[in-house]
Design an enzyme around this catalytic site. Sequence first.
Site, short mmCIF file in Angstrom:
data_model
loop_
_atom_site.label_atom_id
_atom_site.label_comp_id
_atom_site.label_asym_id
_atom_site.label_seq_id
_atom_site.Cartn_x
_atom_site.Cartn_y
_atom_site.Cartn_z
N LYS A 42 0.84 -1.20 0.00
CA LYS A 42 0.00 0.00 0.00
C LYS A 42 0.88 1.25 0.00
CE LYS A 42 -4.03 1.86 2.53
NZ LYS A 42 -4.95 1.64 3.67
N SER A 88 -9.87 1.57 2.46
CA SER A 88 -8.97 2.39 1.66
C SER A 88 -7.89 1.60 0.93
CB SER A 88 -8.31 3.42 2.57
OG SER A 88 -7.49 2.79 3.52
N SER A 133 -10.22 -1.01 6.52
CA SER A 133 -9.59 -0.82 5.21
C SER A 133 -8.85 -2.01 4.61
CB SER A 133 -8.62 0.36 5.26
OG SER A 133 -9.36 1.54 5.12
#
Length: 485
Positions: A78, A153, A177
């Site tokens: 990420k 996210s 997330s």
Amino acid sequence: MSLTSKTIQELHSLYRSKKTSVQDVVEASLKRIEETNYHLNSFSHICRESALAEAKKLDAAGMPENASMMWGIPVGVKDNMCIKGLPATCGSKILKNYISPYDGAMGVCLKKAGSVVMGSCHMDEFAMGSSCENNAFVKVKNPYDLERVPGGSSGGSAAAVASSQVIVSLGSDTGGSIRQPASFCGVVGLKPTYGLVSRFGLVAFASSLDQIGPFARCVEDAAFLLQSIAGHDKKDSTSYDYTPPDYSKDLKNDIKGIKIGLPKEYFTDGIPADILTCIDKAKKVFCDLGAELVEISLPHTQYAIATYYILATAEASANLARFDGVRYGYRNKEAATLKELYIRSRSEGFGPEVKRRIITGTFVLSSGYYDAYYLKGQKVRTLVKQDFDQAFRKADVILTPTSPCTAFQFGEKIDDPISMYLSDIFTVSVNLAGLPGISLPCGTDDKKLPVGLQLIGPSLGEARLLNAAYQFEKVCPPLGIELKV
Ligand code: GLN
């Protein structure tokens, strides 16, 4: 079957028997990323050169006798984790040109295991969101339906694994997330116990809630990746002084007699019938595996969203104060005074959702409102935690849907923050209580979109959680839907 669709166990055996080289696998991963990223936007940065160099280095050195299962495995990371030499933009204009000068804990762990970092994956700006629509640069697409969001996210990390661009990836979970995008993209996503995985080098959103964890296409792969990142790190003051067990060792144990708690507050009218049908089937699967279903109560569930959005925004407002146009990233060039530099750099650098969080967080911490919001929020957080303590006296594992919805269309919720926030209802309590939670695919809805099942465990109960998840996965039929890329 392409090399990037294989499991870690399969690749490990291929490496061991010298039937495949790391270079072959890394090249296959690069090819798949480069062919599909145009459609998916899952990767914000692809490390072609460094990944190939790393692969050649690993091949030249040969696979060590005691190699980690993560040796030679391509991983997506990420965009909010610091890996030396890699951009970490957090999906934000304010960090657009930021390249990490150091390895955070994830960089250290992945390198130590001999994994190959393939690049950074797109996300909602500063991990705030549930759809990746808050990214300042692109829209990440759901690989099962390109008109729909991948969740957020960590949507890029989820989409990258679902589409076999990489074998596994890392996400971060502050309020859901990892688990929610895993459920939207039909993959496995695990949020570990708070403190199990070091946050050193993770760009902070809400420090008391943030936790890094794995995405994978099967439970065993998630266990292997977790193994390589879990454990004490003195560079994170909230890291547990704890030696993790071997997470893949007990996966195959049967789960006869395990008590699965069903929180009555989670099974209300709000869940669409097609999602509920999948969850009911999952309950039946667990019964067939010899589990016992018990009703439990988590009475403070109704306050969880409000509590989360008070505490997370409060922490975010403090954490994001460091982005001032002086030290990192975007800086307004015309400002005449220091104050104007702060104001203009932050106004132009942050997107609307991040601003909304900073303003909300500043408000709940401000004098006169602190007691009514922040302090109250902290107290309710304790009550939420105590609910779980009580529940785990009756149950070994708690079962819920991961999300009250499946992947929605772009634009469907973005103008209605409350409805977006409410969709975190089943995930945020787990972060408030610091517990581990895993999302697993458990079927499809009426639109043929993946539905996620969440299992929640007691603190440091990852081994048991993975065991239950593995047994479920073994008997749950495959989703039977096709990727659009
Ligand atoms: N959707 C939640 C939020 O917007 C959770 C985000 C996260 O876990 N990083 O805050």
